[in-house]
Design an enzyme around this catalytic site. Sequence first.
Site, PDB file in Angstrom:
ATOM      1  CE  LYS A 145     -14.485  -4.179   0.211  1.00  7.77           C
ATOM      2  NZ  LYS A 145     -13.693  -4.621   1.373  1.00  7.77           N
TER       3      LYS A 145
ATOM      4  CE  LYS B 229      -4.329  -1.920   1.250  1.00  4.84           C
ATOM      5  NZ  LYS B 229      -5.480  -2.186   2.062  1.00  4.84           N
TER       6      LYS B 229
ATOM      7  CE  LYS C 253      -5.901  -7.338  -3.054  1.00  3.77           C
ATOM      8  NZ  LYS C 253      -6.621  -7.741  -1.853  1.00  3.77           N
TER       9      LYS C 253
HETATM   10  P1  ATP Z   1      -9.187  -3.024   0.654  1.00  2.00           P
HETATM   11  O1  ATP Z   1      -8.714  -2.572  -0.694  1.00  2.00           O
HETATM   12  O2  ATP Z   1      -9.852  -1.937   1.441  1.00  2.00           O
HETATM   13  O3  ATP Z   1      -8.165  -3.814   1.396  1.00  2.00           O
HETATM   14  P2  ATP Z   1     -10.376  -5.435  -0.312  1.00  2.00           P
HETATM   15  O4  ATP Z   1     -11.221  -5.342  -1.516  1.00  2.00           O
HETATM   16  O5  ATP Z   1      -9.002  -5.981  -0.453  1.00  2.00           O
HETATM   17  O6  ATP Z   1     -10.382  -4.024   0.353  1.00  2.00           O
HETATM   18  P3  ATP Z   1     -10.843  -6.653   2.234  1.00  2.00           P
HETATM   19  O7  ATP Z   1     -11.936  -6.205   3.094  1.00  2.00           O
HETATM   20  O8  ATP Z   1      -9.450  -6.239   2.532  1.00  2.00           O
HETATM   21  O9  ATP Z   1     -11.204  -6.263   0.729  1.00  2.00           O
HETATM   22  O10 ATP Z   1     -10.879  -8.230   2.128  1.00  2.00           O
HETATM   23  C1  ATP Z   1     -12.013  -9.014   2.437  1.00  2.00           C
HETATM   24  C2  ATP Z   1     -11.739 -10.442   2.067  1.00  2.00           C
HETATM   25  O11 ATP Z   1     -11.759 -10.559   0.655  1.00  2.00           O
HETATM   26  C3  ATP Z   1     -10.380 -10.951   2.537  1.00  2.00           C
HETATM   27  O12 ATP Z   1     -10.506 -12.264   3.002  1.00  2.00           O
HETATM   28  C4  ATP Z   1      -9.547 -10.892   1.289  1.00  2.00           C
HETATM   29  O13 ATP Z   1      -8.527 -11.857   1.301  1.00  2.00           O
HETATM   30  C5  ATP Z   1     -10.566 -11.190   0.216  1.00  2.00           C
HETATM   31  N1  ATP Z   1     -10.173 -10.581  -1.043  1.00  2.00           N
HETATM   32  C6  ATP Z   1     -10.105  -9.258  -1.306  1.00  2.00           C
HETATM   33  N2  ATP Z   1      -9.703  -9.039  -2.560  1.00  2.00           N
HETATM   34  C7  ATP Z   1      -9.509 -10.269  -3.118  1.00  2.00           C
HETATM   35  C8  ATP Z   1      -9.097 -10.731  -4.407  1.00  2.00           C
HETATM   36  N3  ATP Z   1      -8.813  -9.887  -5.382  1.00  2.00           N
HETATM   37  N4  ATP Z   1      -8.997 -12.056  -4.620  1.00  2.00           N
HETATM   38  C9  ATP Z   1      -9.305 -12.929  -3.642  1.00  2.00           C
HETATM   39  N5  ATP Z   1      -9.702 -12.575  -2.408  1.00  2.00           N
HETATM   40  C10 ATP Z   1      -9.808 -11.260  -2.137  1.00  2.00           C
HETATM   41 MG    MG Z   2      -7.605  -5.896   1.297  1.00  2.00          MG
END
Ligand code: ATP
Ligand code: MG
Length: 335
Positions: A208, A110, A205
């Site tokens: 959000k 990040k 990846k």
């Molecule tokens: P942020 O960008 O705020 O970190 P995020 O989209 O990565 O948000 P999280 O809330 O961090 O979402 O993750 C929630 C769950 O979704 C976690 O278990 C994470 O491993 C899974 N996850 C998030 N993005 C992916 C992805 N691209 N592929 C597989 N699993 C994911």
């Molecule tokens: Mg995440």
Amino acid sequence: MRILSGIQSSGRLHLGNYYGAIRQFLEFQDQGEALYFIANLHALTSVRDGDRMRELTQDVAVSYLALGLDPARAILFRQSDVPEHGELFWILGSVVPLSDLKNAHSYKEKVERGQNPDFGLFSYPILMAADILIYNSHVVPVGQDQRQHLELARDWATKFNRAYVPGYRPDDPEGERGGTPGVFRLPEARILEHTAVVPGTDGQKMSKSYDNTIELFGTDKAVRKAIMGIKTDSTPVEDPKPLDGNPLYALLKLMAAPADLEEIHRRWCAGGEGYGVFKQNLLDLFHATFDVARARHAELCKDPGQVEEVLRDGASRARALAGEQMARVRRATGV
Ligand code: ATP
Ligand code: MG
């Protein structure tokens, strides 16, 4: 068996959250005592607007329920409704080596992407470890990106147990062979390998915070726009399309039933069709997979009172469990 996992209320849920995490959460509902929380304290590192935080927190709750989380079986709650998470965060932090935090991949990634690091982002893995350890969780279903955080949680649990539990033996953490059981159980990550990292529309990846998501509950128009915007290369229509590093193919592979995937694979490698046709295939798959949940989501949005009730009930059940564990922690540490 106790199962725990969370999702941040840092944005609307996307395909990566579903295939990397939520789909497994739903399967686990029947396999033990499942606790799923909305990680709004974690989301503070990226959402700095109270109204938006409230709205996103509600939306994650609605999304979980729409996708099939059953509050009669699983406990659904807001992280901030169980203040014990924050208390354990501090206590655990006192056994965490600074170098572990400096070396955490997700933090480094990040920062490399230009996010200005604050203490919240830096100490995130400690709060995450507290989230897990406070429920003595056996299993934590997560995406690949969380593997290292789980390892850190295990390391710190061991450190804590060694420091505070006389007779604790790291080779016998549950005390099955004569050692004293730890205050904290060592949690195990459950990562589904073939869906481990779901790519976003730009090939990185899906996340959000990277603005590359396909939202599960976006409007039809927004979903179409995201899917049609998936990054592709300039392979001519008549040529076979490359398989590697192509987010469109990876997403088709993720969503299509095995028999349909065979046919897609054949067409993909045969050439003669442009990427637009495959994007339309993905869009159709998306609707076939999620339209039932999308309708339920729309219904639940009309009944915020019901959702709030689920969250309050979840919080009181979670707090009872967290309270028992904090009593052990306080006894062990003498605070
Ligand atoms: P942020 O960008 O705020 O970190 P995020 O989209 O990565 O948000 P999280 O809330 O961090 O979402 O993750 C929630 C769950 O979704 C976690 O278990 C994470 O491993 C899974 N996850 C998030 N993005 C992916 C992805 N691209 N592929 C597989 N699993 C994911
Ligand atoms: Mg995440």
